[in-house]
Design a protein around this motif. Structure first.
Motif, PDB file in Angstrom:
ATOM      1  N   GLN A   6       0.859  -1.154   0.061  1.00  0.00           N
ATOM      2  CA  GLN A   6      -0.169   0.092   0.102  1.00  0.00           C
ATOM      3  C   GLN A   6       0.694   1.408   0.111  1.00  0.00           C
ATOM      4  O   GLN A   6       0.704   2.408  -0.716  1.00  0.00           O
ATOM      5  CB  GLN A   6      -0.890  -0.138   1.109  1.00  0.00           C
ATOM      6  N   ASN A   7       1.635   1.345   0.807  1.00  0.00           N
ATOM      7  CA  ASN A   7       2.672   2.293   0.746  1.00  0.00           C
ATOM      8  C   ASN A   7       3.550   2.666  -0.428  1.00  0.00           C
ATOM      9  O   ASN A   7       3.625   3.714  -0.967  1.00  0.00           O
ATOM     10  CB  ASN A   7       3.648   2.104   2.007  1.00  0.00           C
ATOM     11  N   ARG A  66       2.665   1.637  -3.444  1.00  0.00           N
ATOM     12  CA  ARG A  66       1.529   2.011  -4.533  1.00  0.00           C
ATOM     13  C   ARG A  66       1.375   3.570  -4.240  1.00  0.00           C
ATOM     14  O   ARG A  66       1.245   4.255  -5.242  1.00  0.00           O
ATOM     15  CB  ARG A  66       0.343   1.286  -4.413  1.00  0.00           C
ATOM     16  N   GLN A  67       1.152   3.945  -3.040  1.00  0.00           N
ATOM     17  CA  GLN A  67       0.609   5.347  -2.822  1.00  0.00           C
ATOM     18  C   GLN A  67       1.834   6.179  -3.171  1.00  0.00           C
ATOM     19  O   GLN A  67       1.735   7.241  -3.758  1.00  0.00           O
ATOM     20  CB  GLN A  67       0.603   5.482  -1.195  1.00  0.00           C
ATOM     21  N   LEU A  68       3.051   5.965  -2.965  1.00  0.00           N
ATOM     22  CA  LEU A  68       4.361   6.819  -3.114  1.00  0.00           C
ATOM     23  C   LEU A  68       4.479   6.805  -4.620  1.00  0.00           C
ATOM     24  O   LEU A  68       4.868   7.868  -5.236  1.00  0.00           O
ATOM     25  CB  LEU A  68       5.414   6.036  -2.641  1.00  0.00           C
ATOM     26  N   ARG A  96       1.964   6.526  -7.009  1.00  0.00           N
ATOM     27  CA  ARG A  96       1.113   7.343  -7.710  1.00  0.00           C
ATOM     28  C   ARG A  96       1.387   8.839  -7.377  1.00  0.00           C
ATOM     29  O   ARG A  96       1.138   9.578  -8.294  1.00  0.00           O
ATOM     30  CB  ARG A  96      -0.309   6.838  -7.010  1.00  0.00           C
ATOM     31  N   GLN A  97       1.912   9.334  -6.234  1.00  0.00           N
ATOM     32  CA  GLN A  97       1.994  10.498  -6.065  1.00  0.00           C
ATOM     33  C   GLN A  97       3.263  11.093  -6.834  1.00  0.00           C
ATOM     34  O   GLN A  97       3.315  12.161  -7.386  1.00  0.00           O
ATOM     35  CB  GLN A  97       2.665  10.862  -4.633  1.00  0.00           C
TER      36      GLN A  97
END
Length: 166
Positions: A132-133, A135-137, A139-140
C-alpha cells in the motif's frame, strides 16, 4: 675487452627500484586523496598518517609534490600489502554503494513508468515491502511528473526503495 657482469642475481636494477618507489608514491597519493572516513579504516603508522595529513593541507603544488615523495619514502618502511588490501576493500564498499544507488534509481523510474506491473516485480524481490505504501508513493510520484510539480514524492519513493535494497 668485454665487460664483466659484477652484479649478482640478487641485486635489483635502479629502474626497478625507481618503479617500486613510484608505485609506493601512487599508493600514498591514493591515501591523501581519500576521504577521512575511509582513511580511518586503513591501518597506518602514526608517522605516515601525519605525513598524509600534512599533504592534505598543502596548497602549493610543489610543496605537495615533495610531501608526496616523503609519503612514498615512509611507505618503504611499512608493509604495503595490508594497506593495498584495505584500499581495495574501501573501493569495493564504495562500488557496492554506488551500484545500490543506481539500482534504486532504476527501480524508481520503472515504478513511475510501469506502475502496478513494476510494483508486483518489486514485491516479488522484496516481499517485506508494504504494498500500500509503495503504491501510494508511486502514484504521488506519477502525479508530480504529470503536473510538473515537485512535492518530494519522487524523493520519498527513492528513500523507500533504498531502505529495501540495502
Amino acid at each position: 675487452m668485454p665487460q664483466s657482469d659484477d652484479k649478482s642475481p640478487d641485486e635489483i636494477s635502479r629502474t626497478t627500484v625507481k618503479n617500486e618507489m613510484t608505485a609506493l608514491q601512487k599508493i600514498g597519493e591514493t591515501l591523501v586523496d581519500m576521504p577521512q572516513s575511509q582513511l580511518d579504516k586503513i591501518p597506518l603508522p602514526d608517522e605516515l598518517m601525519q605525513a598524509i595529513m600534512v599533504a592534505r593541507q598543502l596548497k602549493s603544488r610543489e610543496a605537495k609534490r615533495r610531501q608526496l615523495q616523503l609519503v612514498g619514502k615512509l611507505m618503504r618502511h611499512v608493509e604495503v600489502a595490508p594497506i593495498q588490501a584495505a584500499i581495495k576493500n574501501v573501493a569495493s564498499i564504495k562500488n557496492q554503494a554506488t551500484a545500490a544507488f543506481h539500482q534504486a534509481e532504476e527501480w524508481r523510474e520503472r515504478l513511475i513508468h510501469e506502475g502496478d506491473i513494476a510494483i508486483q516485480a518489486f514485491l516479488g524481490l522484496y516481499p517485506e515491502a508494504d504494498r500500500q505504501n509503495l503504491r501510494q508513493l508511486t502514484r504521488q510520484a506519477q502525479q508530480n511528473r504529470k503536473s510538473g510539480k515537485n512535492t518530494g514524492a519522487e524523493k520519498a519513493l527513492f528513500r523507500y526503495i533504498t531502505d529495501f535494497i540495502k
